[in-house]
Scaffold this active site. Sequence first.
Site, PDB file in Angstrom:
ATOM      1  N   ASP A  98     -56.181 115.563  43.284  1.00  0.00           N
ATOM      2  CA  ASP A  98     -56.230 114.142  43.537  1.00  0.00           C
ATOM      3  C   ASP A  98     -57.610 113.588  43.871  1.00  0.00           C
ATOM      4  O   ASP A  98     -58.493 113.598  43.029  1.00  0.00           O
ATOM      5  CB  ASP A  98     -55.183 113.796  44.602  1.00  0.00           C
ATOM      6  CG  ASP A  98     -53.776 113.927  44.021  1.00  0.00           C
ATOM      7  OD1 ASP A  98     -53.202 115.009  44.146  1.00  0.00           O
ATOM      8  OD2 ASP A  98     -53.282 112.962  43.426  1.00  0.00           O
ATOM      9  N   LYS A  99     -57.844 113.140  45.108  1.00  0.00           N
ATOM     10  CA  LYS A  99     -59.078 112.411  45.413  1.00  0.00           C
ATOM     11  C   LYS A  99     -60.291 113.324  45.495  1.00  0.00           C
ATOM     12  O   LYS A  99     -61.433 112.852  45.450  1.00  0.00           O
ATOM     13  CB  LYS A  99     -58.925 111.647  46.732  1.00  0.00           C
ATOM     14  CG  LYS A  99     -57.659 110.827  46.827  1.00  0.00           C
ATOM     15  CD  LYS A  99     -57.433 109.947  45.600  1.00  0.00           C
ATOM     16  CE  LYS A  99     -56.007 109.419  45.548  1.00  0.00           C
ATOM     17  NZ  LYS A  99     -55.000 110.427  45.243  1.00  0.00           N
ATOM     18  N   SER A 128     -48.573 107.178  42.006  1.00  0.00           N
ATOM     19  CA  SER A 128     -48.924 108.553  41.664  1.00  0.00           C
ATOM     20  C   SER A 128     -48.996 108.697  40.161  1.00  0.00           C
ATOM     21  O   SER A 128     -48.327 107.969  39.413  1.00  0.00           O
ATOM     22  CB  SER A 128     -47.856 109.498  42.223  1.00  0.00           C
ATOM     23  OG  SER A 128     -47.932 110.757  41.611  1.00  0.00           O
TER      24      SER A 128
END
Length: 555
Positions: free
Chosen positions: A120-121, A470
């Site tokens: 993710d990030k 998401s």
Amino acid sequence: MRSEKMTKGPEKAPHRSLLYALGMTREEMSRPLVGVVNAANEVVPGHIHLGKIAEAVKAGVRMAGGTPMEFPAIAVCDGLAMNHEGMRFSLPSREIIADSIEIMATAHPFDAMVFIPNCDKCVPAMLMAMLRLNVPSVLVSGGPMLPGRKGDEKADLITVFEGVGRVRGGTMTEDELEDLTENACPGCGSCAGMFTANSMNCLSEAIGLALPGNGTIPAVSAARIRLAKKAGMQVMRLLEKNIAPRDIVTEKAVQNAVAVDMALGGSSNTVLHLPAIFAEAGLDLTLDIFDAVSRKTPNLCKLSPAGPHHIVDLHEAGGIQAVMAELLAAGMIDGSAMTTTGATIAENITALKARNENPRVIRPVDQPHSKEGGIAILRGNLAPEGAVVKQFAVLPSMMQRTVTAKVYNSEEDAVAAILGGLIKADDAVVIRYEGPKGGPGMREMLTPTSAIAGMGLDGDVALITDGRFSGGSRGAAIGHISPEAAEGGLIALVQDGDKIAIDIPARRLELLVDEAEIARRRASFVPVEKPIASSFLRRYAAQVTSASTGAVYKK
């Protein structure tokens, strides 16, 4: 070399003394010092094995004559942070990770760097730091998780999220859900579909800052360890040739990254991350560019959650290089763009003999799933600065629809309504005050979208929010509404019963309320102010910009 600020000359004797304290020899100090930033931890399934990746990277650096120096980075598991206060910290962690790497690599001036993210990030954050620091660098991720099983069918984390809705809808028992829960995620790696982490790891190849194979080689494969060793060796070659990230990331890379994103049907979060990444190189990536590229780039892959295939299937079909080979042959990407191999995209494809090994997984350009790319940018009075939808994951019945608003000022209230059976066909679940500032933190809405899909409502119900989704979300999930409610955007004035027109082919999103009524509502408008206990989130809310500009900090 940059590291000579720590190692060379009589005045740096105190510095060398501290390096000796690490157990470093004179020979090691005389070699290039390579920072290896490793996001390993025992919390995130995609990161639990990154220690082995780091050891392989360091072996590669040493084989090529460098001295590796490892340091850590944090990482948030969005799945574990979902649907509670922890998700407010996920997007802000991107800035913290990038800033902390800048701190470490400036305080301790490395000659080159290898970045090891996975989920993710962490991936966009490391790409941002790489461009900000602009020393010879390679990114190598931990690789994707293999899919699990649900009977004779493949399963993944999204299957579990949607299972919650199926239990509430009466089509699955709690015992069946628990059995699925135990078997959907079989081991380490970034979750198995084309969700945010895998979207960004795949796009790192298209941008040119990762070696071929980075996006798709499974986490459990020995090939992933070999790739990590190659990354360590390759960063030394880049140092020798003085090739830095901003030599690679040019306007060509911008267009290529967006085109590959559209062909893959990547996460809608890429619309937040790619602008933030390219901004570090002084390059603009606007929502208009996303939409223009989407209109002329076909969608070639339908990976989970939009289709039956997973990242391992994409890998076996030829991976990202095969996707780029299809696009290159059709003139849809620029093959002259430089990459971290030291060669161009076209040269990489030729050297690897990259080709489409499975047209069911990677459709040929002349036989796409759709003529347009995976993401569409919607505008209209409800989103004058833009909104984002993963259009290829929207069922035909929701591509053009007029829906009735049911309005909630938080994700929790909306989820309670959905699971409580209060949402019916032709409704639009409007979730506001979840944007970058109003959340704060712009939470992902995987729980409500999965509940809608799991209850069989994704063909009749929309979800509209100033928050985000998401990469695992599907259905008419329209996010990133800008301006957000906390900034006085029109979404703050929507009321229960209002009609909203969705027209994805025409790229329109309109609140069907006359201007006089809107003016009346605005005259008495008072924004909802949520109490923010975290001092960090208060600072973030004060500094963050709109989702339409990548939710980066104000200049």
